[in-house]
Write a protein that holds these residues in place. Structure first.
Motif, PDB file in Angstrom:
ATOM      1  N   PRO A  17     -41.327  25.016 -19.655  1.00  0.00           N
ATOM      2  CA  PRO A  17     -42.432  25.078 -18.692  1.00  0.00           C
ATOM      3  C   PRO A  17     -42.878  23.671 -18.304  1.00  0.00           C
ATOM      4  N   GLN A  18     -43.102  23.466 -17.012  1.00  0.00           N
ATOM      5  CA  GLN A  18     -43.589  22.176 -16.522  1.00  0.00           C
ATOM      6  C   GLN A  18     -44.625  22.416 -15.436  1.00  0.00           C
ATOM      7  N   ASP A  19     -45.648  21.595 -15.460  1.00  0.00           N
ATOM      8  CA  ASP A  19     -46.736  21.732 -14.490  1.00  0.00           C
ATOM      9  C   ASP A  19     -46.289  21.126 -13.158  1.00  0.00           C
ATOM     10  N   ILE A  20     -45.641  21.943 -12.353  1.00  0.00           N
ATOM     11  CA  ILE A  20     -45.124  21.511 -11.061  1.00  0.00           C
ATOM     12  C   ILE A  20     -45.874  22.266  -9.967  1.00  0.00           C
ATOM     13  N   PRO A  21     -46.539  21.569  -9.060  1.00  0.00           N
ATOM     14  CA  PRO A  21     -47.296  22.259  -8.005  1.00  0.00           C
ATOM     15  C   PRO A  21     -46.381  23.143  -7.148  1.00  0.00           C
ATOM     16  N   LEU A  22     -46.783  24.382  -6.973  1.00  0.00           N
ATOM     17  CA  LEU A  22     -46.035  25.316  -6.136  1.00  0.00           C
ATOM     18  C   LEU A  22     -46.970  25.864  -5.061  1.00  0.00           C
ATOM     19  N   ASP A  23     -46.498  25.895  -3.824  1.00  0.00           N
ATOM     20  CA  ASP A  23     -47.279  26.428  -2.704  1.00  0.00           C
ATOM     21  C   ASP A  23     -47.025  27.929  -2.625  1.00  0.00           C
ATOM     22  N   ILE A  24     -47.886  28.694  -3.287  1.00  0.00           N
ATOM     23  CA  ILE A  24     -47.732  30.153  -3.339  1.00  0.00           C
ATOM     24  C   ILE A  24     -48.510  30.761  -2.176  1.00  0.00           C
ATOM     25  N   VAL A  25     -47.797  31.400  -1.265  1.00  0.00           N
ATOM     26  CA  VAL A  25     -48.438  31.944  -0.067  1.00  0.00           C
ATOM     27  C   VAL A  25     -48.796  33.422  -0.224  1.00  0.00           C
ATOM     28  N   TYR A  26     -48.219  34.081  -1.252  1.00  0.00           N
ATOM     29  CA  TYR A  26     -48.570  35.484  -1.517  1.00  0.00           C
ATOM     30  C   TYR A  26     -48.255  35.786  -2.968  1.00  0.00           C
ATOM     31  N   GLU A  27     -49.087  36.640  -3.563  1.00  0.00           N
ATOM     32  CA  GLU A  27     -48.847  37.046  -4.949  1.00  0.00           C
ATOM     33  C   GLU A  27     -49.476  38.401  -5.210  1.00  0.00           C
ATOM     34  N   ASP A  28     -48.752  39.252  -5.954  1.00  0.00           N
ATOM     35  CA  ASP A  28     -49.334  40.469  -6.513  1.00  0.00           C
ATOM     36  C   ASP A  28     -48.731  40.675  -7.901  1.00  0.00           C
ATOM     37  N   ASP A  29     -48.853  41.871  -8.446  1.00  0.00           N
ATOM     38  CA  ASP A  29     -48.385  42.088  -9.819  1.00  0.00           C
ATOM     39  C   ASP A  29     -46.862  42.062  -9.947  1.00  0.00           C
ATOM     40  N   ASP A  30     -46.161  42.216  -8.827  1.00  0.00           N
ATOM     41  CA  ASP A  30     -44.714  42.396  -8.888  1.00  0.00           C
ATOM     42  C   ASP A  30     -43.911  41.237  -8.314  1.00  0.00           C
ATOM     43  N   LEU A  31     -44.485  40.512  -7.382  1.00  0.00           N
ATOM     44  CA  LEU A  31     -43.718  39.441  -6.750  1.00  0.00           C
ATOM     45  C   LEU A  31     -44.649  38.344  -6.256  1.00  0.00           C
ATOM     46  N   LEU A  32     -44.040  37.223  -5.922  1.00  0.00           N
ATOM     47  CA  LEU A  32     -44.766  36.155  -5.245  1.00  0.00           C
ATOM     48  C   LEU A  32     -43.826  35.498  -4.249  1.00  0.00           C
ATOM     49  N   VAL A  33     -44.404  34.898  -3.236  1.00  0.00           N
ATOM     50  CA  VAL A  33     -43.651  34.213  -2.190  1.00  0.00           C
ATOM     51  C   VAL A  33     -44.082  32.759  -2.185  1.00  0.00           C
ATOM     52  N   ILE A  34     -43.102  31.865  -2.210  1.00  0.00           N
ATOM     53  CA  ILE A  34     -43.342  30.424  -2.288  1.00  0.00           C
ATOM     54  C   ILE A  34     -42.883  29.761  -0.998  1.00  0.00           C
ATOM     55  N   ASN A  35     -43.660  28.787  -0.532  1.00  0.00           N
ATOM     56  CA  ASN A  35     -43.242  27.924   0.573  1.00  0.00           C
ATOM     57  C   ASN A  35     -42.737  26.623  -0.049  1.00  0.00           C
ATOM     58  N   LYS A  36     -41.415  26.460  -0.100  1.00  0.00           N
ATOM     59  CA  LYS A  36     -40.800  25.344  -0.815  1.00  0.00           C
ATOM     60  C   LYS A  36     -40.793  24.082   0.035  1.00  0.00           C
ATOM     61  N   PRO A  37     -41.192  22.941  -0.536  1.00  0.00           N
ATOM     62  CA  PRO A  37     -41.094  21.677   0.203  1.00  0.00           C
ATOM     63  C   PRO A  37     -39.690  21.085   0.081  1.00  0.00           C
ATOM     64  N   ALA A  38     -39.388  20.112   0.906  1.00  0.00           N
ATOM     65  CA  ALA A  38     -38.133  19.377   0.787  1.00  0.00           C
ATOM     66  C   ALA A  38     -38.147  18.566  -0.512  1.00  0.00           C
ATOM     67  N   GLY A  39     -36.978  18.402  -1.111  1.00  0.00           N
ATOM     68  CA  GLY A  39     -36.841  17.575  -2.293  1.00  0.00           C
ATOM     69  C   GLY A  39     -37.039  18.294  -3.608  1.00  0.00           C
ATOM     70  N   LEU A  40     -37.429  19.571  -3.582  1.00  0.00           N
ATOM     71  CA  LEU A  40     -37.662  20.328  -4.814  1.00  0.00           C
ATOM     72  C   LEU A  40     -36.490  21.277  -5.054  1.00  0.00           C
TER      73      LEU A  40
END
Length: 324
Positions: free
Chosen positions: A79-102
Motif C-alpha cells: 500500500p502506498q499513499d498515492i493521490p487518485l482522482d476518483i470520479v465515482y464510487e459505490d460499494d462495488d466499483l469506482l471510476v478513476i480519472n488517470k493522469p499522464a505519467g502514472l
C-alpha cells in the motif's frame, strides 16, 4: 514465505513460432519473463504433459501449458499513499480519472508507485480481489477513465462484460496528418517480433477493432474521436500508426513532431515539447455489475491536449486550408 501456484492455458494460434518463455509471458502477464524462464529451466513447466526445460523451444499453437511452481510473496504490492482522482464510487466499483505519467500496475522496471499500490492504501480489502480490482489498463502516458472493481463478483462480471464488448470506451486523440473522414481499422495485433516493448499489426495476432471519426481538421493534424471494440495493448496507437497517422508525441510509433509549413515558432515548440501520446480516455459507459443500471462518465480533455489543440486552431485560422 513461498506460495504454491498452478497455472494452465493453451498456446494461442497467433503465437506460432514464438519462444516458449515468450509465449507463456504473454499468456500470464503477471509474471516476468525471467521468472518464467527460471520455471522452465527448473522443469516446472509441461507442454502437452511433457516436461519442457528449454526456454527457446518454439511453440506451434494449441499446446496445453501446465505450470506448477513456487513464488515468494510479492512484496512489491505494498500500500502506498498515492493521490487518485476518483470520479465515482459505490460499494462495488469506482471510476478513476488517470493522469499522464502514472502506471496502472506494477511490472518490470516499475515495482511500485502505481495505481494498484494506491488502491491498496485506500481500500485494504481490495487486495482480496484479483489484480486489486483492475479490470482494464491505460498506458502510462495515456490519460482518462478506467473502472476498478471493489469486490470479486463485481470484478468477474466487469471482466466478462469487457470480453463480450459490452463496455464502451471512447477516446480523444490528435493524429499527425490530414484525415479526410472516419472509418474502421480491423487489423489483428501481436507483440512486435523484435522490439519487446512494441506491438504491431500482424495477421496471426489477436483480433483488434478500432472505430474512429474526425472531430476537427487542422493544417497537418487531425483531432479524432475513437471507440474501442477490443482492448489490445497499445491498440489505438498501433492502428493509427498502421494508417500512417501516428498520434502526436507517441514515442514508440512515429509521433515525432511535424509542424505544418510556415508554422509559427509557438506551434513548432508546442509540438516538439509534447512528449507523450496525445490520447485521452474521455468516456466510459457500462452496465453496473450488481444493479444492471447503465452508467456513463466523462472526463474533460487534459490541459496539455487542450493547449495543443488551441495552438493548432490558431494556426488553422491564420493559414487556412493550404495543407489539405
Amino acid at each position: 514465505m513461498a506460495q504454491q501456484i498452478e497455472l494452465s492455458h493453451h498456446i494461442q494460434d497467433h503465437q506460432l513460432g514464438q519462444r516458449l518463455d515468450q509465449a507463456i509471458a504473454e499468456l500470464f502477464p503477471d509474471y516476468s519473463r525471467s521468472r518464467i524462464k527460471t520455471w522452465i529451466q527448473a522443469g516446472q513447466v509441461r507442454l502437452d504433459g511433457e516436461v519442457m526445460d528449454k526456454p527457446r523451444h518454439k511453440v506451434m499453437g494449441g499446446e496445453a501449458i501446465q505450470i506448477q511452481a513456487e513464488v515468494e510473496d510479492d512484496n512489491r504490492w505494498i500500500p502506498q499513499d498515492i493521490p487518485l482522482d476518483i470520479v465515482y464510487e459505490d460499494d462495488d466499483l469506482l471510476v478513476i480519472n488517470k493522469p499522464a505519467g502514472l502506471v496502472v500496475h506494477p511490472g518490470a522496471g516499475c515495482p511500485d508507485g502505481t495505481i494498484l499500490n494506491g488502491l491498496l492504501y485506500l481500500y485494504p480489502e481490495i487486495g482480496d480481489v484479483p489484480r486489486a480490482g483492475i479490470v482494464h489498463r491505460l498506458d502510462k502516458d495515456t490519460t482518462g477513465l478506467m473502472v476498478v472493481a471493489k469486490t470479486i463478483p463485481a470484478q468477474t462480471r466487469l471482466v466478462r462484460a469487457l470480453q463480450k464488448r459490452k463496455i464502451t470506451r471512447e477516446y480523444e486523440a490528435i493524429a499527425i496528418g490530414n484525415m479526410t473522414g472516419g472509418g474502421l481499422v480491423d487489423k489483428p495485433i501481436s507483440r512486435h517480433s523484435t522490439k519487446r516493448t512494441h506491438m504491431a499489426v500482424h495477421e496471426l495476432g489477436k483480433p483488434a477493432i478500432t472505430h474512429y471519426r474526425v472531430a476537427e481538421h487542422f493544417r497537418g493534424h487531425t483531432r479524432l474521436r475513437l471507440r474501442l471494440e477490443t482492448g489490445r495493448t497499445h491498440q489505438i496507437r498501433v492502428h493509427m500508426a498502421y494508417l500512417n497517422h501516428p498520434l502526436v508525441g507517441d514515442p514508440l510509433y512515429g509521433g515525432k513532431a511535424k509542424p505544418p509549413r510556415q508554422a509559427d515558432d509557438v506551434l513548432v515548440q508546442g509540438l516538439r515539447q509534447f512528449k507523450r501520446q496525445a490520447l485521452h480516455a474521455a468516456m466510459l459507459r457500462l452496465d453496473h455489475p450488481v444493479t444492471g443500471e447503465q452508467m456513463e462518465w466523462h472526463a474533460p480533455v487534459p490541459g496539455d491536449m487542450v493547449a495543443l489543440t488551441e495552438l493548432l486552431r490558431d494556426d488553422q485560422a491564420k493559414y487556412g486550408e493550404e495543407d489539405y
